[in-house]
Design a protein around this motif. Structure first.
Motif, PDB file in Angstrom:
ATOM      1  N   LEU A 125       0.853  -1.200   0.000  1.00 11.55           N
ATOM      2  CA  LEU A 125       0.000   0.000   0.000  1.00 11.55           C
ATOM      3  C   LEU A 125       0.887   1.247   0.000  1.00 11.55           C
ATOM      4  O   LEU A 125       1.936   1.267   0.646  1.00 11.55           O
ATOM      5  CB  LEU A 125      -0.885   0.020   1.251  1.00 11.55           C
ATOM      6  N   PHE A 126       0.436   2.267  -0.715  1.00  9.96           N
ATOM      7  CA  PHE A 126       1.188   3.528  -0.763  1.00  9.96           C
ATOM      8  C   PHE A 126       0.349   4.667  -0.207  1.00  9.96           C
ATOM      9  O   PHE A 126      -0.838   4.782  -0.541  1.00  9.96           O
ATOM     10  CB  PHE A 126       1.595   3.856  -2.203  1.00  9.96           C
ATOM     11  N   PHE A 127       0.980   5.497   0.606  1.00  7.34           N
ATOM     12  CA  PHE A 127       0.267   6.617   1.220  1.00  7.34           C
ATOM     13  C   PHE A 127       1.002   7.933   0.995  1.00  7.34           C
ATOM     14  O   PHE A 127       2.219   7.949   0.797  1.00  7.34           O
ATOM     15  CB  PHE A 127       0.115   6.379   2.723  1.00  7.34           C
ATOM     16  N   ALA A 128       0.229   9.020   1.091  1.00  3.96           N
ATOM     17  CA  ALA A 128       0.760  10.383   1.079  1.00  3.96           C
ATOM     18  C   ALA A 128       1.683  10.603  -0.128  1.00  3.96           C
ATOM     19  O   ALA A 128       1.290  10.330  -1.258  1.00  3.96           O
ATOM     20  CB  ALA A 128       1.441  10.698   2.411  1.00  3.96           C
TER      21      ALA A 128
ATOM     22  N   ARG B 137       2.171   7.668  -2.630  1.00  5.60           N
ATOM     23  CA  ARG B 137       1.089   7.427  -3.588  1.00  5.60           C
ATOM     24  C   ARG B 137       1.241   8.350  -4.800  1.00  5.60           C
ATOM     25  O   ARG B 137       1.039   7.947  -5.946  1.00  5.60           O
ATOM     26  CB  ARG B 137      -0.258   7.638  -2.902  1.00  5.60           C
ATOM     27  N   GLU B 138       1.629   9.587  -4.519  1.00  2.00           N
ATOM     28  CA  GLU B 138       1.809  10.540  -5.615  1.00  2.00           C
ATOM     29  C   GLU B 138       2.999  10.170  -6.488  1.00  2.00           C
ATOM     30  O   GLU B 138       2.969  10.321  -7.704  1.00  2.00           O
ATOM     31  CB  GLU B 138       1.956  11.957  -5.045  1.00  2.00           C
TER      32      GLU B 138
ATOM     33  N   ILE C 190       5.244   2.989   6.250  1.00  5.32           N
ATOM     34  CA  ILE C 190       4.538   4.142   6.790  1.00  5.32           C
ATOM     35  C   ILE C 190       5.475   5.350   6.838  1.00  5.32           C
ATOM     36  O   ILE C 190       6.445   5.343   7.598  1.00  5.32           O
ATOM     37  CB  ILE C 190       4.028   3.840   8.222  1.00  5.32           C
ATOM     38  N   PRO C 191       5.195   6.399   6.047  1.00  8.10           N
ATOM     39  CA  PRO C 191       6.042   7.599   6.139  1.00  8.10           C
ATOM     40  C   PRO C 191       5.845   8.267   7.505  1.00  8.10           C
ATOM     41  O   PRO C 191       4.874   7.958   8.210  1.00  8.10           O
ATOM     42  CB  PRO C 191       5.489   8.511   5.028  1.00  8.10           C
TER      43      PRO C 191
ATOM     44  N   GLU D 146      -4.892  12.384   5.234  1.00  6.01           N
ATOM     45  CA  GLU D 146      -5.076  11.055   4.663  1.00  6.01           C
ATOM     46  C   GLU D 146      -4.687  10.048   5.734  1.00  6.01           C
ATOM     47  O   GLU D 146      -3.783  10.312   6.527  1.00  6.01           O
ATOM     48  CB  GLU D 146      -4.150  10.914   3.448  1.00  6.01           C
TER      49      GLU D 146
ATOM     50  N   PRO E 239      -1.045   6.078  11.734  1.00  4.19           N
ATOM     51  CA  PRO E 239      -0.777   6.392  10.326  1.00  4.19           C
ATOM     52  C   PRO E 239      -1.804   7.351   9.708  1.00  4.19           C
ATOM     53  O   PRO E 239      -2.755   6.944   9.047  1.00  4.19           O
ATOM     54  CB  PRO E 239      -0.772   5.020   9.644  1.00  4.19           C
TER      55      PRO E 239
ATOM     56  N   TRP F 193      -1.603  11.302   7.746  1.00  2.00           N
ATOM     57  CA  TRP F 193      -0.681  12.292   7.160  1.00  2.00           C
ATOM     58  C   TRP F 193      -1.444  13.540   6.774  1.00  2.00           C
ATOM     59  O   TRP F 193      -2.599  13.481   6.350  1.00  2.00           O
ATOM     60  CB  TRP F 193       0.011  11.706   5.927  1.00  2.00           C
TER      61      TRP F 193
ATOM     62  N   TRP G 143       3.434  17.547   1.698  1.00  2.00           N
ATOM     63  CA  TRP G 143       3.113  16.549   2.718  1.00  2.00           C
ATOM     64  C   TRP G 143       4.013  16.819   3.907  1.00  2.00           C
ATOM     65  O   TRP G 143       5.233  16.917   3.759  1.00  2.00           O
ATOM     66  CB  TRP G 143       3.357  15.134   2.203  1.00  2.00           C
TER      67      TRP G 143
ATOM     68  N   TYR H 142       8.475  16.513   2.607  1.00  3.70           N
ATOM     69  CA  TYR H 142       8.767  16.102   1.233  1.00  3.70           C
ATOM     70  C   TYR H 142       8.270  17.185   0.295  1.00  3.70           C
ATOM     71  O   TYR H 142       7.141  17.149  -0.158  1.00  3.70           O
ATOM     72  CB  TYR H 142       8.084  14.777   0.946  1.00  3.70           C
TER      73      TYR H 142
END
Lengths: 78, 152
Positions: free
Chosen positions: A5-8, A11-12, A72-73, B50, B120, B122, B133, B143
């Motif tokens: 899964l990709f977040f934040a 994902r972009e 998780i970033p 998010e 989690p 953001w 972000w 970032y």
């Protein structure tokens, strides 16, 4: 198959929410290396690993078929 | 009944508060996190939150469990909103009920600090001249995708 899964910002950069690939048997570290080869703009060095919605600190943990993995970033809720 | 939820809807503060009220409680502390317009010189136009919702709810529940272990008889509910939020919109509500007032302050503070460590979720900030972000609350690991000048 395992699911990533990709977040934040991930994902972009990747351009999608998730991907599946034949990663079963790989370690967490190997999965990261695979993703960095596929998507060189990803930054994974500051992430926390989650497998099936639980944090996993062991980079040598082997992933199994149907595992759902997220890197998780740094979080910024609240 | 305590609950831990990620929602895209406006948060009903009273509902969160009422969920922790119980006969043994002598104090209910409510923390409401809202969208701030200025961080230093940077002017925020709007925010987007998010989450990894299913995992975030588990982590919120974990915070509630940690609190009940640290402070006996304390009940906690936490709701965090996601999606696009405007200035002064409510992003998070934490309600803590405890037998005596001291624990309600301590547990509430503990909950918001833990949210910023392990849940989690953001935040993306939109400024007049850029968006980003946010990597952490100190904004040391962000970032940039159009970072405004520091003196803007």
């Amino acid at each position: 198959m395992v699911k990533i899964l990709f977040f934040a910002d991930q994902r972009e950069k990747v351009g999608k929410d998730e991907l599946e690939f034949e990663g079963e048997g790989m370690t967490v570290q190997h999965v990261k290396e695979y993703l960095l080869r596929e998507y060189p703009s990803l930054k994974l060095h500051q992430t926390m690993t989650a497998i099936n919605e639980e944090y996993e600190e062991e980079e040598n943990r082997t992933v199994k078929a149907n595992d759902v993995i997220a890197f998780i970033p740094p979080v910024s809720g609240g | 009944m305590e609950y831990y939820k990620i929602t895209t809807e406006e948060i009903d503060v009273n509902e969160v508060v009422l969920s922790v009220v119980h006969p043994e409680a002598g104090a209910v502390n409510t923390f409401i996190g809202t969208v701030r317009e200025f961080t230093g010189h940077k002017q925020t136009v709007s925010l987007q939150y998010e989450a990894y919702p299913s995992m975030a709810e588990k982590q919120l529940q974990r915070i509630g469990t940690e609190i009940s272990k640290r402070w006996n008889g304390v009940k906690t509910s936490i709701v965090h909103r996601t999606g696009k939020l405007a200035i002064s919109d409510i992003a998070v509500v934490i309600a803590v009920a405890s037998p005596h007032r001291a624990e309600s302050y301590e547990a509430s503070r503990y909950a918001i600090e833990r949210i910023k460590e392990i849940v989690p979720i953001w935040k993306k900030e939109y400024w007049v001249d850029g968006e980003e972000w946010i990597g952490d609350q100190l904004e040391q690991t962000s970032y940039p995708t159009g970072r405004p000048k520091e003196d803007s």
